[in-house]
Design a protein around this motif. Sequence first.
Motif, PDB file in Angstrom:
ATOM      1  N   LEU A   1      16.920  12.557 -72.348  1.00 42.72           N
ATOM      2  CA  LEU A   1      16.983  11.429 -71.424  1.00 42.72           C
ATOM      3  C   LEU A   1      17.002  12.058 -70.040  1.00 42.72           C
ATOM      4  O   LEU A   1      17.885  12.847 -69.718  1.00 42.72           O
ATOM      5  CB  LEU A   1      18.261  10.618 -71.661  1.00 42.72           C
ATOM      6  CG  LEU A   1      18.561   9.535 -70.636  1.00 42.72           C
ATOM      7  CD1 LEU A   1      17.484   8.455 -70.639  1.00 42.72           C
ATOM      8  CD2 LEU A   1      19.933   8.932 -70.907  1.00 42.72           C
TER       9      LEU A   1
ATOM     10  N   PHE B   1      21.050   5.094 -75.148  1.00 41.12           N
ATOM     11  CA  PHE B   1      19.615   4.997 -74.894  1.00 41.12           C
ATOM     12  C   PHE B   1      18.889   5.409 -76.171  1.00 41.12           C
ATOM     13  O   PHE B   1      19.160   6.492 -76.709  1.00 41.12           O
ATOM     14  CB  PHE B   1      19.225   5.926 -73.743  1.00 41.12           C
ATOM     15  CG  PHE B   1      19.775   5.498 -72.413  1.00 41.12           C
ATOM     16  CD1 PHE B   1      18.961   4.851 -71.491  1.00 41.12           C
ATOM     17  CD2 PHE B   1      21.098   5.732 -72.082  1.00 41.12           C
ATOM     18  CE1 PHE B   1      19.462   4.451 -70.257  1.00 41.12           C
ATOM     19  CE2 PHE B   1      21.612   5.341 -70.858  1.00 41.12           C
ATOM     20  CZ  PHE B   1      20.792   4.695 -69.945  1.00 41.12           C
ATOM     21  N   TYR B   2      17.989   4.560 -76.649  1.00 41.33           N
ATOM     22  CA  TYR B   2      17.304   4.798 -77.918  1.00 41.33           C
ATOM     23  C   TYR B   2      15.801   4.980 -77.717  1.00 41.33           C
ATOM     24  O   TYR B   2      15.189   4.247 -76.929  1.00 41.33           O
ATOM     25  CB  TYR B   2      17.508   3.617 -78.863  1.00 41.33           C
ATOM     26  CG  TYR B   2      18.919   3.464 -79.364  1.00 41.33           C
ATOM     27  CD1 TYR B   2      19.324   4.088 -80.543  1.00 41.33           C
ATOM     28  CD2 TYR B   2      19.846   2.707 -78.657  1.00 41.33           C
ATOM     29  CE1 TYR B   2      20.623   3.947 -81.007  1.00 41.33           C
ATOM     30  CE2 TYR B   2      21.148   2.562 -79.113  1.00 41.33           C
ATOM     31  CZ  TYR B   2      21.525   3.184 -80.287  1.00 41.33           C
ATOM     32  OH  TYR B   2      22.815   3.045 -80.735  1.00 41.33           O
ATOM     33  N   LEU B   3      15.235   5.911 -78.467  1.00 42.24           N
ATOM     34  CA  LEU B   3      13.788   6.057 -78.602  1.00 42.24           C
ATOM     35  C   LEU B   3      13.482   5.771 -80.060  1.00 42.24           C
ATOM     36  O   LEU B   3      13.921   6.488 -80.963  1.00 42.24           O
ATOM     37  CB  LEU B   3      13.330   7.465 -78.209  1.00 42.24           C
ATOM     38  CG  LEU B   3      11.840   7.755 -78.359  1.00 42.24           C
ATOM     39  CD1 LEU B   3      10.976   6.771 -77.560  1.00 42.24           C
ATOM     40  CD2 LEU B   3      11.538   9.186 -77.940  1.00 42.24           C
ATOM     41  N   ASP B   4      12.743   4.688 -80.289  1.00 49.60           N
ATOM     42  CA  ASP B   4      12.482   4.176 -81.633  1.00 49.60           C
ATOM     43  C   ASP B   4      11.021   4.439 -82.007  1.00 49.60           C
ATOM     44  O   ASP B   4      10.107   3.865 -81.417  1.00 49.60           O
ATOM     45  CB  ASP B   4      12.778   2.673 -81.650  1.00 49.60           C
ATOM     46  CG  ASP B   4      12.695   2.061 -83.023  1.00 49.60           C
ATOM     47  OD1 ASP B   4      12.238   2.739 -83.969  1.00 49.60           O
ATOM     48  OD2 ASP B   4      13.103   0.891 -83.157  1.00 49.60           O
TER      49      ASP B   4
ATOM     50  N   GLN C   1       9.039   2.593 -78.991  1.00 47.68           N
ATOM     51  CA  GLN C   1       9.769   1.646 -78.158  1.00 47.68           C
ATOM     52  C   GLN C   1      11.086   2.262 -77.702  1.00 47.68           C
ATOM     53  O   GLN C   1      11.617   3.169 -78.336  1.00 47.68           O
ATOM     54  CB  GLN C   1      10.051   0.356 -78.928  1.00 47.68           C
ATOM     55  CG  GLN C   1       8.799  -0.402 -79.322  1.00 47.68           C
ATOM     56  CD  GLN C   1       9.145  -1.683 -80.034  1.00 47.68           C
ATOM     57  OE1 GLN C   1      10.028  -1.750 -80.865  1.00 47.68           O
ATOM     58  NE2 GLN C   1       8.441  -2.749 -79.684  1.00 47.68           N
ATOM     59  N   VAL C   2      11.604   1.735 -76.593  1.00 48.29           N
ATOM     60  CA  VAL C   2      12.869   2.172 -76.034  1.00 48.29           C
ATOM     61  C   VAL C   2      13.763   0.960 -75.894  1.00 48.29           C
ATOM     62  O   VAL C   2      13.299  -0.135 -75.580  1.00 48.29           O
ATOM     63  CB  VAL C   2      12.643   2.836 -74.645  1.00 48.29           C
ATOM     64  CG1 VAL C   2      13.943   3.043 -73.899  1.00 48.29           C
ATOM     65  CG2 VAL C   2      11.896   4.147 -74.805  1.00 48.29           C
TER      66      VAL C   2
ATOM     67  N   SER D   1      18.777   8.807 -80.298  1.00 53.62           N
ATOM     68  CA  SER D   1      19.663   8.219 -79.308  1.00 53.62           C
ATOM     69  C   SER D   1      20.430   9.302 -78.552  1.00 53.62           C
ATOM     70  O   SER D   1      20.608  10.412 -79.038  1.00 53.62           O
ATOM     71  CB  SER D   1      20.665   7.290 -80.000  1.00 53.62           C
ATOM     72  OG  SER D   1      21.572   6.752 -79.072  1.00 53.62           O
TER      73      SER D   1
ATOM     74  N   LYS E   1      13.710  -4.398 -76.532  1.00 51.11           N
ATOM     75  CA  LYS E   1      12.848  -3.235 -76.678  1.00 51.11           C
ATOM     76  C   LYS E   1      11.657  -3.322 -75.742  1.00 51.11           C
ATOM     77  O   LYS E   1      11.125  -4.404 -75.491  1.00 51.11           O
ATOM     78  CB  LYS E   1      12.354  -3.112 -78.118  1.00 51.11           C
ATOM     79  CG  LYS E   1      13.466  -2.781 -79.079  1.00 51.11           C
ATOM     80  CD  LYS E   1      12.949  -2.551 -80.480  1.00 51.11           C
ATOM     81  CE  LYS E   1      14.084  -2.139 -81.397  1.00 51.11           C
ATOM     82  NZ  LYS E   1      13.592  -1.823 -82.753  1.00 51.11           N
TER      83      LYS E   1
ATOM     84  N   TYR F   1       7.696  10.244 -72.547  1.00 45.42           N
ATOM     85  CA  TYR F   1       7.676   8.814 -72.864  1.00 45.42           C
ATOM     86  C   TYR F   1       8.037   7.978 -71.647  1.00 45.42           C
ATOM     87  O   TYR F   1       9.138   8.080 -71.114  1.00 45.42           O
ATOM     88  CB  TYR F   1       8.664   8.512 -73.992  1.00 45.42           C
ATOM     89  CG  TYR F   1       8.241   9.087 -75.311  1.00 45.42           C
ATOM     90  CD1 TYR F   1       7.524   8.324 -76.215  1.00 45.42           C
ATOM     91  CD2 TYR F   1       8.547  10.405 -75.642  1.00 45.42           C
ATOM     92  CE1 TYR F   1       7.132   8.852 -77.437  1.00 45.42           C
ATOM     93  CE2 TYR F   1       8.156  10.944 -76.864  1.00 45.42           C
ATOM     94  CZ  TYR F   1       7.451  10.166 -77.745  1.00 45.42           C
ATOM     95  OH  TYR F   1       7.056  10.694 -78.940  1.00 45.42           O
TER      96      TYR F   1
ATOM     97  N   LYS G   1      13.251   8.257 -68.084  1.00 49.23           N
ATOM     98  CA  LYS G   1      12.204   8.469 -69.086  1.00 49.23           C
ATOM     99  C   LYS G   1      12.795   9.337 -70.178  1.00 49.23           C
ATOM    100  O   LYS G   1      13.863   9.924 -69.992  1.00 49.23           O
ATOM    101  CB  LYS G   1      10.990   9.191 -68.487  1.00 49.23           C
ATOM    102  CG  LYS G   1      10.264   8.397 -67.416  1.00 49.23           C
ATOM    103  CD  LYS G   1       9.136   9.194 -66.824  1.00 49.23           C
ATOM    104  CE  LYS G   1       7.951   9.134 -67.765  1.00 49.23           C
ATOM    105  NZ  LYS G   1       6.752   9.763 -67.201  1.00 49.23           N
ATOM    106  N   PHE G   2      12.099   9.458 -71.283  1.00 49.68           N
ATOM    107  CA  PHE G   2      12.414  10.454 -72.304  1.00 49.68           C
ATOM    108  C   PHE G   2      11.317  11.499 -72.234  1.00 49.68           C
ATOM    109  O   PHE G   2      10.128  11.158 -72.266  1.00 49.68           O
ATOM    110  CB  PHE G   2      12.434   9.836 -73.700  1.00 49.68           C
ATOM    111  CG  PHE G   2      13.604   8.925 -73.937  1.00 49.68           C
ATOM    112  CD1 PHE G   2      14.874   9.437 -74.107  1.00 49.68           C
ATOM    113  CD2 PHE G   2      13.433   7.562 -74.004  1.00 49.68           C
ATOM    114  CE1 PHE G   2      15.959   8.609 -74.332  1.00 49.68           C
ATOM    115  CE2 PHE G   2      14.500   6.718 -74.235  1.00 49.68           C
ATOM    116  CZ  PHE G   2      15.767   7.239 -74.400  1.00 49.68           C
TER     117      PHE G   2
END
Length: 147
Positions: free
Chosen positions: A41, A131-134, A141-142, A65, A107, A92, A80-81
């Motif tokens: 992150l 914070f999630y990156l799915d 999706q975030v 996460s 999302k 991302y 951003k990721f």
Amino acid sequence: MVRTAYKTIPLLTILGIVGCSTHAPEPLDAAADFHDVSIYLRGDMNGWQALREYRLQRVSPHLYSVAGRLRHTYGTYKFKFADAEWTCGYNYGAADGGHAQLQAGNKVAVTPCNTYGELAFTPSSDGVYHFYLDLRGASPQVFVQPH
């Protein structure tokens, strides 16, 4: 030692061969989706740096996460990721190339090769946010959730 009709074979050799056929379970923080590249992150909350404490951890298959402490008085945090080098494929950002404002729990689509598309989140109160990156669906999706 194990004796066969042809020669003597050390038992440890046999056990070693059998032992090599088993597979250890994947650790929870393994980055198989990222080919062993660490993703962080990166944003206003940490000076856009790739800091170890902001490295994504695997929550479940294809879901990652990291938690961060945010202050409501700061206002909107852009983020951003990305990996440590901002590499295409691991960078991302907002899928449309512009900026995307997230609301807690909602999302937003992202793309992994995005130089300029920042994400933004405004915390409703001081506290820890996840914070999630799915990567479970057809496109990444975030989303952000309060702790």
